[in-house]
Design a protein around this motif. Sequence first.
Motif, PDB file in Angstrom:
ATOM      1  N   SER A  50       0.847  -1.189   0.000  1.00 10.19           N
ATOM      2  CA  SER A  50       0.000   0.000   0.000  1.00 10.19           C
ATOM      3  C   SER A  50       0.886   1.244   0.000  1.00 10.19           C
ATOM      4  O   SER A  50       2.078   1.181   0.301  1.00 10.19           O
ATOM      5  CB  SER A  50      -0.909   0.018   1.234  1.00 10.19           C
ATOM      6  OG  SER A  50      -0.121   0.172   2.409  1.00 10.19           O
ATOM      7  N   VAL A  51       0.277   2.390  -0.337  1.00  9.61           N
ATOM      8  CA  VAL A  51       1.008   3.656  -0.251  1.00  9.61           C
ATOM      9  C   VAL A  51       1.382   3.950   1.193  1.00  9.61           C
ATOM     10  O   VAL A  51       2.441   4.520   1.473  1.00  9.61           O
ATOM     11  CB  VAL A  51       0.163   4.800  -0.852  1.00  9.61           C
ATOM     12  CG1 VAL A  51       0.784   6.159  -0.547  1.00  9.61           C
ATOM     13  CG2 VAL A  51       0.046   4.621  -2.358  1.00  9.61           C
ATOM     14  N   GLU A  52       0.513   3.538   2.127  1.00  9.19           N
ATOM     15  CA  GLU A  52       0.824   3.718   3.542  1.00  9.19           C
ATOM     16  C   GLU A  52       2.154   3.041   3.896  1.00  9.19           C
ATOM     17  O   GLU A  52       2.985   3.607   4.611  1.00  9.19           O
ATOM     18  CB  GLU A  52      -0.301   3.137   4.404  1.00  9.19           C
ATOM     19  CG  GLU A  52      -1.523   4.028   4.494  1.00  9.19           C
ATOM     20  CD  GLU A  52      -1.228   5.307   5.251  1.00  9.19           C
ATOM     21  OE1 GLU A  52      -0.671   5.247   6.354  1.00  9.19           O
ATOM     22  OE2 GLU A  52      -1.535   6.383   4.709  1.00  9.19           O
ATOM     23  N   ALA A  53       2.329   1.807   3.412  1.00 10.72           N
ATOM     24  CA  ALA A  53       3.576   1.083   3.695  1.00 10.72           C
ATOM     25  C   ALA A  53       4.768   1.795   3.069  1.00 10.72           C
ATOM     26  O   ALA A  53       5.852   1.879   3.661  1.00 10.72           O
ATOM     27  CB  ALA A  53       3.477  -0.348   3.184  1.00 10.72           C
ATOM     28  N   LEU A  54       4.581   2.324   1.858  1.00  9.70           N
ATOM     29  CA  LEU A  54       5.661   3.070   1.194  1.00  9.70           C
ATOM     30  C   LEU A  54       6.021   4.314   2.002  1.00  9.70           C
ATOM     31  O   LEU A  54       7.201   4.637   2.194  1.00  9.70           O
ATOM     32  CB  LEU A  54       5.212   3.448  -0.220  1.00  9.70           C
ATOM     33  CG  LEU A  54       6.233   4.156  -1.112  1.00  9.70           C
ATOM     34  CD1 LEU A  54       5.965   3.808  -2.568  1.00  9.70           C
ATOM     35  CD2 LEU A  54       6.169   5.668  -0.951  1.00  9.70           C
ATOM     36  N   LEU A  55       4.996   5.019   2.483  1.00 13.00           N
ATOM     37  CA  LEU A  55       5.250   6.244   3.252  1.00 13.00           C
ATOM     38  C   LEU A  55       6.005   5.948   4.546  1.00 13.00           C
ATOM     39  O   LEU A  55       6.833   6.746   4.986  1.00 13.00           O
ATOM     40  CB  LEU A  55       3.926   6.946   3.561  1.00 13.00           C
ATOM     41  CG  LEU A  55       3.191   7.539   2.351  1.00 13.00           C
ATOM     42  CD1 LEU A  55       1.845   8.098   2.762  1.00 13.00           C
ATOM     43  CD2 LEU A  55       4.025   8.612   1.671  1.00 13.00           C
ATOM     44  N   ARG A  56       5.704   4.801   5.149  1.00 10.41           N
ATOM     45  CA  ARG A  56       6.432   4.450   6.376  1.00 10.41           C
ATOM     46  C   ARG A  56       7.914   4.285   6.080  1.00 10.41           C
ATOM     47  O   ARG A  56       8.773   4.721   6.855  1.00 10.41           O
ATOM     48  CB  ARG A  56       5.865   3.159   6.978  1.00 10.41           C
ATOM     49  CG  ARG A  56       4.531   3.354   7.683  1.00 10.41           C
ATOM     50  CD  ARG A  56       4.224   2.175   8.603  1.00 10.41           C
ATOM     51  NE  ARG A  56       4.218   0.910   7.902  1.00 10.41           N
ATOM     52  CZ  ARG A  56       3.159   0.417   7.270  1.00 10.41           C
ATOM     53  NH1 ARG A  56       2.031   1.101   7.234  1.00 10.41           N
ATOM     54  NH2 ARG A  56       3.220  -0.756   6.674  1.00 10.41           N
ATOM     55  N   ASP A  57       8.244   3.646   4.955  1.00 17.87           N
ATOM     56  CA  ASP A  57       9.660   3.480   4.604  1.00 17.87           C
ATOM     57  C   ASP A  57      10.306   4.813   4.249  1.00 17.87           C
ATOM     58  O   ASP A  57      11.487   5.037   4.537  1.00 17.87           O
ATOM     59  CB  ASP A  57       9.801   2.481   3.451  1.00 17.87           C
ATOM     60  CG  ASP A  57      10.008   1.066   3.947  1.00 17.87           C
ATOM     61  OD1 ASP A  57       9.840   0.844   5.166  1.00 17.87           O
ATOM     62  OD2 ASP A  57      10.323   0.175   3.128  1.00 17.87           O
ATOM     63  N   LEU A  58       9.551   5.691   3.606  1.00 16.94           N
ATOM     64  CA  LEU A  58      10.105   7.007   3.287  1.00 16.94           C
ATOM     65  C   LEU A  58      10.393   7.810   4.556  1.00 16.94           C
ATOM     66  O   LEU A  58      11.251   8.684   4.564  1.00 16.94           O
ATOM     67  CB  LEU A  58       9.116   7.794   2.411  1.00 16.94           C
ATOM     68  CG  LEU A  58       9.085   7.436   0.933  1.00 16.94           C
ATOM     69  CD1 LEU A  58       7.994   8.221   0.225  1.00 16.94           C
ATOM     70  CD2 LEU A  58      10.428   7.688   0.271  1.00 16.94           C
ATOM     71  N   ASP A  59       9.687   7.489   5.614  1.00 15.42           N
ATOM     72  CA  ASP A  59       9.862   8.220   6.870  1.00 15.42           C
ATOM     73  C   ASP A  59      10.943   7.607   7.755  1.00 15.42           C
ATOM     74  O   ASP A  59      11.211   8.107   8.838  1.00 15.42           O
ATOM     75  CB  ASP A  59       8.528   8.248   7.628  1.00 15.42           C
ATOM     76  CG  ASP A  59       8.514   9.311   8.716  1.00 15.42           C
ATOM     77  OD1 ASP A  59       8.996  10.415   8.453  1.00 15.42           O
ATOM     78  OD2 ASP A  59       8.029   9.018   9.819  1.00 15.42           O
ATOM     79  N   ARG A  60      11.555   6.520   7.285  1.00 10.31           N
ATOM     80  CA  ARG A  60      12.550   5.823   8.114  1.00 10.31           C
ATOM     81  C   ARG A  60      13.956   6.094   7.589  1.00 10.31           C
ATOM     82  O   ARG A  60      14.610   5.217   7.047  1.00 10.31           O
ATOM     83  CB  ARG A  60      12.304   4.318   8.102  1.00 10.31           C
ATOM     84  CG  ARG A  60      11.031   3.899   8.834  1.00 10.31           C
ATOM     85  CD  ARG A  60      10.771   2.428   8.615  1.00 10.31           C
ATOM     86  NE  ARG A  60       9.522   2.002   9.246  1.00 10.31           N
ATOM     87  CZ  ARG A  60       8.883   0.889   8.945  1.00 10.31           C
ATOM     88  NH1 ARG A  60       9.366   0.085   8.037  1.00 10.31           N
ATOM     89  NH2 ARG A  60       7.768   0.571   9.560  1.00 10.31           N
ATOM     90  N   ASP A  61      14.413   7.300   7.712  1.00 13.92           N
ATOM     91  CA  ASP A  61      15.778   7.640   7.286  1.00 13.92           C
ATOM     92  C   ASP A  61      16.751   7.067   8.306  1.00 13.92           C
ATOM     93  O   ASP A  61      16.816   7.533   9.439  1.00 13.92           O
ATOM     94  CB  ASP A  61      15.912   9.159   7.198  1.00 13.92           C
ATOM     95  CG  ASP A  61      17.319   9.582   6.801  1.00 13.92           C
ATOM     96  OD1 ASP A  61      18.179   8.691   6.646  1.00 13.92           O
ATOM     97  OD2 ASP A  61      17.542  10.789   6.644  1.00 13.92           O
ATOM     98  N   PRO A  62      17.530   6.025   7.945  1.00 14.24           N
ATOM     99  CA  PRO A  62      18.416   5.399   8.927  1.00 14.24           C
ATOM    100  C   PRO A  62      19.533   6.306   9.408  1.00 14.24           C
ATOM    101  O   PRO A  62      20.153   6.042  10.434  1.00 14.24           O
ATOM    102  CB  PRO A  62      18.975   4.195   8.152  1.00 14.24           C
ATOM    103  CG  PRO A  62      18.874   4.571   6.719  1.00 14.24           C
ATOM    104  CD  PRO A  62      17.622   5.394   6.615  1.00 14.24           C
ATOM    105  N   ALA A  63      19.783   7.377   8.675  1.00 11.28           N
ATOM    106  CA  ALA A  63      20.886   8.255   9.080  1.00 11.28           C
ATOM    107  C   ALA A  63      20.401   9.531   9.763  1.00 11.28           C
ATOM    108  O   ALA A  63      21.178  10.417  10.071  1.00 11.28           O
ATOM    109  CB  ALA A  63      21.731   8.620   7.857  1.00 11.28           C
ATOM    110  N   ARG A  64      19.070   9.612  10.002  1.00 12.89           N
ATOM    111  CA  ARG A  64      18.522  10.854  10.526  1.00 12.89           C
ATOM    112  C   ARG A  64      19.148  11.248  11.855  1.00 12.89           C
ATOM    113  O   ARG A  64      19.390  12.419  12.129  1.00 12.89           O
ATOM    114  CB  ARG A  64      17.008  10.725  10.658  1.00 12.89           C
ATOM    115  CG  ARG A  64      16.348  11.984  11.216  1.00 12.89           C
ATOM    116  CD  ARG A  64      14.845  11.829  11.279  1.00 12.89           C
ATOM    117  NE  ARG A  64      14.293  11.705   9.950  1.00 12.89           N
ATOM    118  CZ  ARG A  64      13.223  10.959   9.658  1.00 12.89           C
ATOM    119  NH1 ARG A  64      12.649  10.272  10.600  1.00 12.89           N
ATOM    120  NH2 ARG A  64      12.772  10.901   8.430  1.00 12.89           N
ATOM    121  N   THR A  65      19.386  10.262  12.679  1.00 15.41           N
ATOM    122  CA  THR A  65      19.931  10.569  14.001  1.00 15.41           C
ATOM    123  C   THR A  65      21.438  10.759  13.972  1.00 15.41           C
ATOM    124  O   THR A  65      22.039  11.043  15.008  1.00 15.41           O
ATOM    125  CB  THR A  65      19.589   9.437  14.984  1.00 15.41           C
ATOM    126  OG1 THR A  65      20.150   8.217  14.496  1.00 15.41           O
ATOM    127  CG2 THR A  65      18.089   9.267  15.114  1.00 15.41           C
TER     128      THR A  65
END
Length: 783
Positions: A165-180
């Motif tokens: 789903s697009v919801e699942a895609l958006l969750r991955d887009l929100d998971r930047d592994p380098a954000r922290t």
Amino acid sequence: GLAAAHAAGIVHRDIKPDNIVVSGTGTVKLVDFGLARDLGDRSVDSVDGMSGDTTSGDPGDSGSDLDRASTSSSTLRPLEVVTQHGHVVGTPAYMPPEQRGRGADADERSDQFSFCATLYEALYRQKPFKQKKRVPVPENTDVPAWLGRVANRGLSVERGARYPSVEALLRDLDRDPARTRRNIALGGAALLGVAAAAAIITVRLRPSAAPVAACGTGDDEVAVRWNADRRAAIDRAAAKVGAPWAATAAVAFAARAEAYAGEWKAMYRESCEATRVRAVQSAEALDLRSACLSHRLADLGALVDVMAEASADVLRRAGDAVGNLPAVAECADVQALRQVVRRPTEPTVASKLMALDGELSRITALYAVGDVARVLPLVDRVIAEARETGYTPILAQALFWRGRALADRDGGVPALAAFDETLAAALASGEDRLAADATARVAQEALWAGELAEFERWARVANALSTRSRATDVSLFIEQLTCMSNHFTGKVRTRLECLRALAVKREAAHKQTEWLVTTLGLAASEAGELVEAIKWLERGVELARAENGADHPRTLEMRAYLCHGLNALGEYARSAQECSDALARLSRVAPDDKALIARLQLYVARAELGLEHADRARPLLDAAAASGDDEIAFDAKSELADLAGGRRGATPAQRREALAETVKMFEKYNPRHPNIIAARQELGVALLAQGDAAAAAKELEKADADADAREISPLGLAQLRFARAQAIAKSRGDLALARTLATDALAIYTRAAPDTPRFRATGKQISDWIAALPSRPRPPGEP
């Protein structure tokens, strides 16, 4: 915005940069729903003047936006043809493969493809496709690898490989592994600026954190069905069985159950938050998904109950059991859930249906562990009670499990009748996925009965239903049946190519199984690709060992098939070691598995014969010959006859009878079937061994004439031609022809045979025979 449209049951069908706009106040909007359609509606008002061929092509074809169609006519036509002059709807540069063509069927994942094509262009400043081919990522890009992977998954050609789903895609887009770990540089990064603005808007519009807590994690719900006490009960059942592999089987089951529970909890939370936190899903959709999730959790709980009382036979299926449950992912398909006939609300009927739900979960669990004997009486009772309620969805499911149980037990007419009734009930219920699966099972029964025309007809219907309902598993199942159907028509190499392609698809979908790769290995061996066969057979052992443990009978069975492949390759030392170890383990952990023990004894014996250890082979062959398995016993007795100086334990008369039976079985599919050729070759070899060279030459000539070099194993063809050459020479026939045939056989061996002692020896035998062949016919009386 796109997720909200999908939650409302609408597919946009023309996502592209021009249709994503930013207002003067900075609000991001998705616009132009002129080509959109309701997921449940297959038709809209058509327009006049719609004709002409449909264009097609791959993503990246050039083309301008298509003119929007007028809706002035009142005549209803399929939405797919509502474009000017019959063109496909959408914008080609951003259009997914499935949206091309008049029969296209776009869904939420089609919009996802177009969204990711837009995202890719924004990230890399170029379109992802050009002239039907993917373009390489620009060098020196500053796009993070994780972000590129997200976009590329959404651009998968196969819909099943994209996000659910697009919801699942958006969750991955929100998971930047380098954000922290880093600060994002904003200078000159226009795309990141837009993304940041969108993020700010999202945060401002998002409700407070209180509803997040209201959704919960799903831990409490799962704990009712799967917890430490239930796991301990399964461990106790394994200890009671007492076999060394049983404890490992219990561990394998627990790992799979934990993973299933994890998937359930993730979807439980995602579904709740989609409605109560992000407000992109309707309350009705949440109710539908919650009901589906409730059924899935009940299925898991019923399976855990069955495993807590597991016998040795049940524990042997422990690694598979969870995988046989209905997938949690199906609860994300709101379109499919909406199609199902709604439940009656009358209290008495509703209460009865709840009870039947529990019975169905029990049936699902019993079938998952292969307990057909207990499935049938229970499912028959559920069918009777479901008929009384008149609620067809439960009736359809019960009929389906009855068909599966009958198919596993005996197959044939009773199973076919159950699946046929399942199909009717599923279609009446709006259960398109179940209808697709039932149709696939009808196709399977037709295939096992050798009715190819019926198989092909039902396979087409199953493919259509599975495509419409997005039942990827059913599509893969039908594809595997189609591959196997080539056995009947004798297309050995076509079957191998088909199975190879299927293995790639299953690997991409993370749905690989040891049975598929083992089947592939056996098919490769039959096609003469002996080195490739070992690769697949080894993979089958690896998968079985990872799922069940080293001592599980399933793993040891996969090792037996590996030994069979190693013997064919001529790797006798490795085969003897592999199968001797497997035989010792099986004799210790499952001494009652007589058939598998006999098979391993036969394969070890053949390896020992290849190593010229007749003294070691004979007692193993005696034991295998005494087994209750007719096929293994016959093969073992044939090997013993060879040791005693016979020839494969069969006279020419017996070989002629075997040929007649093979012709009767396969001639209707293909008069030149490789099995017929092989049986005729065995007859010719038997006649040659008996001294009737002229009759042998006649049979071998017929076999050679019928052999299709495009499909038959090249190694089998080489053996056939060398045998024919020998028969011609011994019958004082055309020596020039004999030399040509033997030379051709040698050339095939040189080109296709693996470099092992067995095939080097055979090649030398042919070479020596050619060298010793007289250059002229022998005069009468000359030996």
